[in-house]
Design a protein around this motif. Structure first.
Motif, mmCIF file in Angstrom:
data_model
loop_
_atom_site.group_PDB
_atom_site.id
_atom_site.type_symbol
_atom_site.label_atom_id
_atom_site.label_comp_id
_atom_site.label_asym_id
_atom_site.label_seq_id
_atom_site.Cartn_x
_atom_site.Cartn_y
_atom_site.Cartn_z
ATOM 1 N N PRO A 119 0.878 -1.036 0.404
ATOM 2 C CA PRO A 119 -0.117 -0.364 0.326
ATOM 3 C C PRO A 119 1.118 1.263 -0.421
ATOM 4 C CG PRO A 119 -0.831 -1.976 1.532
ATOM 5 C CD PRO A 119 0.121 -2.030 1.041
ATOM 6 N N ALA A 120 1.967 1.352 0.643
ATOM 7 C CA ALA A 120 3.054 2.578 0.603
ATOM 8 C C ALA A 120 3.722 2.337 -0.748
ATOM 9 C CB ALA A 120 3.664 2.059 1.578
ATOM 10 N N THR A 121 3.265 1.630 -1.761
ATOM 11 C CA THR A 121 4.387 2.612 -2.587
ATOM 12 C C THR A 121 3.956 3.938 -3.912
ATOM 13 O OG1 THR A 121 4.215 -0.156 -2.865
ATOM 14 C CG2 THR A 121 4.486 0.758 -5.116
ATOM 15 N N ARG A 122 4.655 4.491 -3.592
ATOM 16 C CA ARG A 122 4.721 5.971 -4.307
ATOM 17 C C ARG A 122 5.433 5.754 -5.696
ATOM 18 N NH1 ARG A 122 7.802 9.453 -1.103
ATOM 19 N NH2 ARG A 122 6.759 10.992 -2.342
ATOM 20 N N VAL A 123 6.415 5.334 -6.079
ATOM 21 C CA VAL A 123 7.042 4.821 -7.231
ATOM 22 C C VAL A 123 7.152 3.482 -7.362
ATOM 23 C CG1 VAL A 123 9.118 6.168 -8.550
ATOM 24 C CG2 VAL A 123 8.082 7.499 -6.588
ATOM 25 N N LEU A 124 6.901 2.751 -8.650
ATOM 26 C CA LEU A 124 7.492 2.065 -10.041
ATOM 27 C C LEU A 124 7.953 2.610 -11.039
ATOM 28 C CD1 LEU A 124 3.910 0.176 -10.420
ATOM 29 C CD2 LEU A 124 5.374 0.052 -8.462
ATOM 30 N N GLN A 125 9.518 1.955 -11.179
ATOM 31 C CA GLN A 125 11.130 1.916 -11.978
ATOM 32 C C GLN A 125 10.384 1.087 -12.431
ATOM 33 O OE1 GLN A 125 13.496 4.520 -12.406
ATOM 34 N NE2 GLN A 125 14.369 2.657 -14.115
ATOM 35 N N PHE A 126 11.094 1.022 -13.959
ATOM 36 C CA PHE A 126 10.908 0.009 -15.075
ATOM 37 C C PHE A 126 12.657 0.297 -16.081
ATOM 38 C CE2 PHE A 126 6.391 0.204 -13.563
ATOM 39 C CZ PHE A 126 5.878 -0.777 -13.764
ATOM 40 N N GLY A 127 12.469 -1.077 -15.807
ATOM 41 C CA GLY A 127 13.843 -0.366 -17.040
ATOM 42 C C GLY A 127 14.146 -1.430 -17.640
#
Length: 309
Positions: A119-127
């Motif tokens: 629930p605390a996820t603010r940023v998703l980094q992909f690559g």
């Protein structure tokens, strides 16, 4: 919390011949793993979402993540093998790469086994290549689309033609992810491969027009540049005695995200509102972090105490 999505692997360097074979030197690798560990070293709360083998190499990768205090609760463990990137040098000193990843553990993420985000996820980094191979690629692309209105989406293409040689496929993936991402960081080398007929400035303008809030481009020894729809800034490369550049781009990305977090700018609106002075400060911070990595052997990324507050 930051959640980094992608692959983990072993870079295997071919050494000297022995009477019965050859010496090998396996190093922990994978661009997304580097970004996750870079964020942890910069004192950011971060989890790593990845398929990871239970073989001996996978256990070593797992131990490294734990040692760096990366949250491992989103890892999908399986008995599929670990990916290997085998590096050899020919008689002329030119490196050659052989990639062994078909059926590997880091490709096993599917919509059916994708873990729920904290629930605390603010940023998703992909690559990197995880976005361009299946079934993990379509799974992660769908995750970015699903979460775009709730989380900040960050993306670094990190094109790897030794994994997927089809440039048309890479362009399709990159264009889709750029349309979903609020922040895109890309190297001029990748842009040269993907869009030889366009300048970096033209690509950045096109992505901004398509909905990206911030585009940053790294240019190696020529420094870096960043754009929003309303502002632009450049920063020079920091003078450093370069040992190697392994992990420099991943460090740059982790540092970008860290600066934005520390300046309360991890929302699409805050990114778009950055002025030229702030963009330059952002680039200088990330450049300094990358320079530290370049001054050391391998992807030995800086800790927060090594950078100015």
């Amino acid at each position: 919390m930051f959640v980094v999505c992608g692959e983990a692997l072993m870079d295997v360097y071919m050494g000297e011949s022995t009477p019965v074979g050859m010496l090998l030197d396996a190093r922990i690798g994978g661009s997304p793993l580097n970004v996750a560990q870079g964020l942890a070293r910069l004192e950011r709360p971060v989890a790593f979402l990845c398929g990871l083998s239970t073989d001996a190499l996978g256990e070593r990768l797992f131990a490294s993540l734990q040692a760096e205090r990366v949250d491992t609760s989103l890892l999908l463990r399986s008995d599929a093998p670990s990916t290997l990137s085998v590096v050899s040098v020919d008689a002329g000193g030119v490196p050659r790469y052989a990639f062994h990843g078909n059926g590997a553990a880091d490709r096993q993420l599917t919509p059916a086994n994708l873990p729920a985000l904290p629930p605390a996820t603010r940023v998703l980094q992909f690559g990197s290549y995880a976005l361009a191979v299946e079934p993990v690629g379509s799974t992660l692309r769908a995750l970015a689309a699903r979460e775009r209105e709730r989380c900040l989406i960050a993306y670094d293409p990190n094109v790897r033609l030794n994994v997927e040689p089809d440039l048309a496929h890479w362009r399709e993936v990159v264009e889709l992810m750029a349309s979903l991402a609020h922040l895109v960081k890309v190297s001029d080398e990748d842009l040269g491969l993907l869009y030889p007929a366009e300048t970096p400035e033209q690509v950045a303008a096109r992505w901004l027009a398509g909905g990206t809030a911030l585009v940053a481009i790294t240019r190696g020894s020529k420094g870096s540049s960043a754009w929003t729809a309303a502002a632009q800034a450049d920063a020079p490369a920091q003078p450093v005695q370069v040992i190697d550049t392994v992990g420099a781009g991943d460090t740059f990305q982790a540092a970008l995200l860290t600066w934005l977090d520390e300046h309360d700018a991890l929302t699409p609106a805050a990114l778009a509102a950055l002025d030229a002075r702030q963009l330059e400060a952002l680039l200088r911070f990330a450049t300094q972090a990358a320079a530290i990595t370049c001054s050391r052997r391998g992807a030995n990324m800086p800790r927060r105490a090594e950078l100015p507050r």
